[in-house]
Design a protein around this motif. Structure first.
Motif, PDB file in Angstrom:
ATOM      1  N   UNK A 146       0.873  -1.283  -0.118  1.00 38.18           N
ATOM      2  CA  UNK A 146      -0.013  -0.182   0.054  1.00 38.18           C
ATOM      3  C   UNK A 146       0.922   1.297  -0.111  1.00 38.18           C
ATOM      4  N   UNK A 147       0.113   2.434  -0.130  1.00 42.45           N
ATOM      5  CA  UNK A 147       0.953   3.629  -0.466  1.00 42.45           C
ATOM      6  C   UNK A 147       0.944   4.373   1.107  1.00 42.45           C
ATOM      7  N   UNK A 148       2.280   4.761   1.290  1.00 44.61           N
ATOM      8  CA  UNK A 148       2.543   5.595   2.717  1.00 44.61           C
ATOM      9  C   UNK A 148       1.898   6.823   2.361  1.00 44.61           C
ATOM     10  N   UNK A 149       2.036   7.330   1.102  1.00 50.84           N
ATOM     11  CA  UNK A 149       1.350   8.600   0.721  1.00 50.84           C
ATOM     12  C   UNK A 149      -0.193   8.718   1.080  1.00 50.84           C
ATOM     13  N   UNK A 150      -1.151   7.430   1.028  1.00 52.37           N
ATOM     14  CA  UNK A 150      -2.478   7.444   1.327  1.00 52.37           C
ATOM     15  C   UNK A 150      -2.758   7.286   2.749  1.00 52.37           C
ATOM     16  N   UNK A 151      -1.690   6.269   3.306  1.00 51.70           N
ATOM     17  CA  UNK A 151      -1.657   5.839   4.685  1.00 51.70           C
ATOM     18  C   UNK A 151      -1.620   7.022   5.866  1.00 51.70           C
ATOM     19  N   UNK A 152      -0.792   7.999   5.246  1.00 51.46           N
ATOM     20  CA  UNK A 152      -0.791   9.201   6.227  1.00 51.46           C
ATOM     21  C   UNK A 152      -1.748  10.197   6.152  1.00 51.46           C
ATOM     22  N   UNK A 153      -2.728   9.918   5.316  1.00 58.11           N
ATOM     23  CA  UNK A 153      -3.994  10.848   5.233  1.00 58.11           C
ATOM     24  C   UNK A 153      -4.878  10.557   6.427  1.00 58.11           C
ATOM     25  N   UNK A 154      -4.650   9.219   7.049  1.00 57.19           N
ATOM     26  CA  UNK A 154      -5.569   8.994   8.281  1.00 57.19           C
ATOM     27  C   UNK A 154      -5.036   9.004   9.475  1.00 57.19           C
ATOM     28  N   UNK A 155      -4.011   9.766   9.819  1.00 56.90           N
ATOM     29  CA  UNK A 155      -3.495   9.844  11.166  1.00 56.90           C
ATOM     30  C   UNK A 155      -4.361  10.581  12.301  1.00 56.90           C
ATOM     31  N   UNK A 156      -5.337  11.451  11.882  1.00 59.22           N
ATOM     32  CA  UNK A 156      -6.149  12.229  12.597  1.00 59.22           C
ATOM     33  C   UNK A 156      -7.266  11.415  12.811  1.00 59.22           C
ATOM     34  N   UNK A 157      -7.973  11.747  14.159  1.00 62.04           N
ATOM     35  CA  UNK A 157      -8.944  10.865  14.688  1.00 62.04           C
ATOM     36  C   UNK A 157     -10.117  10.908  13.636  1.00 62.04           C
ATOM     37  N   UNK A 158     -10.508  12.254  13.038  1.00 65.97           N
ATOM     38  CA  UNK A 158     -11.697  12.420  12.296  1.00 65.97           C
ATOM     39  C   UNK A 158     -11.723  11.680  10.963  1.00 65.97           C
ATOM     40  N   UNK A 159     -10.481  11.368  10.636  1.00 61.11           N
ATOM     41  CA  UNK A 159     -10.208  10.687   9.383  1.00 61.11           C
ATOM     42  C   UNK A 159     -10.320   9.267   9.498  1.00 61.11           C
TER      43      UNK A 159
END
Length: 668
Positions: A153-166
């Motif tokens: 998987x893409x780390x570029x995509x994974x790092x979009x989900x670090x915040x609770x709301x995401x």
């Protein structure tokens, strides 16, 4: 059943002998690995392929196999080109068989997913329910619906989900047993992370660092558990002690020896934590010059660096100098620094192509301007704003002039790829009428995007006279952007002339050309349309694969591939034997990575890299000064020179810059 701690491994009595010569131990491990490989091939358990392991790869496999129950964290820091992905594939193959691990998440750059899949499948054949064990996650939020096998998987995509709301979009309970993070140097922080609460604070860590921390601790997905094994991969030298220490914090946190790596005394305990043979954390680092074939021959080609002399007009050099000094002066007036590294980046843009330089100035002016509302912007007819509208139109027209195949239009799109923003040709070219003026509203939208970007720090609002002066400089710069000019007054004309000559001089060679700018990439391709292809981050996977296939095809007329940073890491281009650095990156680690795309395992020719530097620029002065100093120290190996420069901190770079500006001799 034999307990794992009492299991016998082939060669155990030899390999565990404390007084054994280290070289003999390594050779024994590799030969055992070779025998095991041959046995597996003859038994039919695995098949031969073009990715059959080299000795150093088998050595790591054997080390991990004999320490399967001990190692919880692994950093593979081998130099670029040593085949880390294949090493990981060998480890994963053993873990699936020996430990029964079935759930693996492999994170890498978005553009490398297919390349990783092909390499892993070459050493891990087989499938589940008719599908390969190795799968690509096209959408990151789908990971967790099915976790068996190896999921890339893409780390570029994974790092979009670090915040609770995401995180609400993520499935619950995803728990990979093995977590692999490729290009781990992107998990970076220059801060003193002496508390876990500092992770995720703005400016303290990258989003990639935050994502990695959450996954390692089992906090990324709801109802998740920490992985049993974490593997980091990185060939890029760290530019500071803080960066490396913070990666080690991430690597060792919550292990058998370290409950909390984010404490004040962590550095003092590092030696004990990482002691060889006993730690649950292993760090593997091998250098290109030290790896050998089975016949004990060097595996890497010779790397030759050439620095051709390129000339631009005195008027062009004076203009570059004036732009540099004006930018420095403005920043100083507002209490901000614009030091050596920033100036090198600016000069790189100015000497890449006149259009790239003009676009840098346009972006700077937009970022240091402000309109409260779109209506305020539309009604703004001041000279500074009118200059911005004029500048984006001229940039569009100059880009069009390079496109020999497009003569029906008056404008082309202008793309700021790093900002994910495009000025559309149709909007730029809308005519002014008595009833409606074309205000080019995209300028207002671009301003909002730059002013409120999370990745950029807040900055000052420039005076209108400063905007006018810089836009006038940019328009003057574009006067040199004439592809049909017979002289070499502008940077791109001097470099294009040289490129045509070197292509003619080496008709049997294939080239990889690196530039820092998407616009320069377009200029080169459009100036030589039948000889080159491009490889950029905005291309779809199928488009990138087609471009690479054309370069590799012996019957194709394609002689060179022009690449941006999209090809810095992960791709293999042994079909080429010449690398052209159209723009000399300010970061030596990037130069090492780019040379490593060609100078790597499997290359059968010596590799020549060309550094294109315009005479009379700061870059040329810096290069001459460093070369002179290296010669005084009798350091002639180009790879070693890059390693030394790669270890410099930003403060060291600024000191070098200042000494060169003051025309002082480099002493230390």
């Amino acid at each position: 059943m034999i307990a794992p701690e009492n299991a016998y491994f082939p060669g155990k009595s030899v390999l565990e002998e404390k007084d054994l010569n280290p070289a003999f131990r390594a050779n024994t491990a590799m030969r055992l690995g070779a025998l095991e490989l041959l046995a597996n091939i003859f038994s039919g358990r695995i098949t031969t392929s073009d990715k059959d392991p080299f000795p150093h790869q088998l050595a790591l496999q054997q080390y991990m196999k004999s320490h399967q129950t001990q190692v919880q964290r692994l950093l593979i820091a081998d130099e670029v080109g040593l085949g880390k992905t294949i090493e990981v594939g060998l480890i994963l193959r053993d873990l699936r068989v020996g430990q029964g691990y079935s759930k693996c998440l492999y994170l890498t750059k978005g553009g490398l997913l297919d390349d990783v899949r092909q390499k892993l499948q070459s050493v891990i054949p087989g499938g589940i329910d008719g599908e390969s064990i190795v799968q690509i996650e096209k959408s990151f939020i789908e990971y967790g619906n099915r976790t068996d096998g190896i999921h890339i998987a893409s780390m570029d995509a994974a790092k979009r989900y670090v915040k609770k709301a995401q995180k609400k979009k993520l499935p619950m309970g995803a728990s990979p047993e093995i977590l692999i993070i490729d290009e781990a140097h992107h998990c970076a922080s220059e801060d003193e992370l002496t508390s876990t609460q500092r992770i995720g604070l703005k400016g303290k860590t990258t989003r990639a660092y935050e994502a990695a921390y959450q996954m390692i601790t089992g906090e990324f997905w709801q109802n998740s558990t920490p992985p049993k094994l974490v593997i980091f991969m990185s060939a890029t030298p760290f530019r500071s002690k803080a960066q490396f220490i913070n990666l080690l914090r991430l690597l060792t946190h919550k292990t058998s020896e370290v409950e909390n790596a984010y404490s004040n005394d962590f550095e003092e305990d590092l030696i004990q934590v990482l002691r060889p043979g006993k730690s649950s954390t292993a760090i593997i680092w091998r250098q290109q010059d030290n790896v050998r074939s089975w016949s004990n021959e060097p595996l890497f080609p010779n790397l030759i660096i050439k620095r051709p002399s390129l000339q631009a007009s005195e008027a062009y050099l004076n203009l570059i100098e004036n732009i540099r000094e004006k930018i420095k002066q403005i920043h100083r007036a507002y209490g901000e620094s614009f030091g050596g590294f920033a100036i090198r980046q600016l000069e790189t843009r100015l000497t890449s192509s006149t259009i790239t330089g003009a676009m840098w100035l346009f972006r700077w002016c937009i970022r240091h301007q402000e309109w409260k509302t779109q209506k305020e912007y539309q009604q703004d007819v001041t000279e500074s704003t009118e200059n911005l509208r004029k500048l984006i139109k001229v940039i569009s027209q100059k880009l069009l002039a390079y496109d020999e195949r497009n003569r029906s239009e008056q404008h082309v799109d202008v793309s700021f790829s790093s900002d994910n923003f495009i000025f559309k040709a149709g909007k730029i070219g809308q005519p002014n009428t008595p009833l409606k003026k074309n205000a080019i509203n995209d300028i207002y939208d671009f301003n909002k995007k730059l002013r409120y970007n999370d990745d950029e720090d807040a900055t000052f609002i420039a005076d209108s006279h400063e905007i006018i002066e810089l836009t006038e400089f940019a328009l003057e710069l574009l006067n040199f952007a004439d592809i049909h000019s017979e002289d070499e007054s502008g940077a791109e004309n001097a470099k294009l002339t040289w490129l045509k000559e070197i292509l003619a001089e080496h008709p049997e060679s294939k080239f990889l050309v690196f530039t820092e700018s998407l616009q320069t990439c377009e200029i080169i391709i459009k100036a030589l349309p039948r000889m080159g292809e491009k490889l950029t981050g905005d291309m779809r996977l199928a488009e990138r694969e087609a471009a690479v296939a054309k370069l590799r095809d012996a019957n194709s007329p394609i002689r060179f591939l022009v690449a941006t940073s999209a090809a810095d890491e992960g791709f293999d281009f042994q079909v080429a034997n010449r690398v052209i650095h159209w723009d000399l990156s300010p970061n030596p680690a990037v130069l090492m990575q780019r040379n490593g795309r060609v100078a790597r395992l499997g290359q059968i020719s010596d590799v020549t890299a060309y550094y294109l530097i315009i005479a009379g620029t700061h870059e040329q002065k810096r290069e001459d000064a460093l070369l002179e100093r290296f010669e005084q120290l009798e350091i002639n190996d180009e790879r070693l020179r890059l390693k030394i420069l790669g270890s410099l901190r930003m403060e060291d770079e600024d000191k070098i810059f200042q000494k060169i500006e003051e025309k002082k001799i480099l002493i230390n």
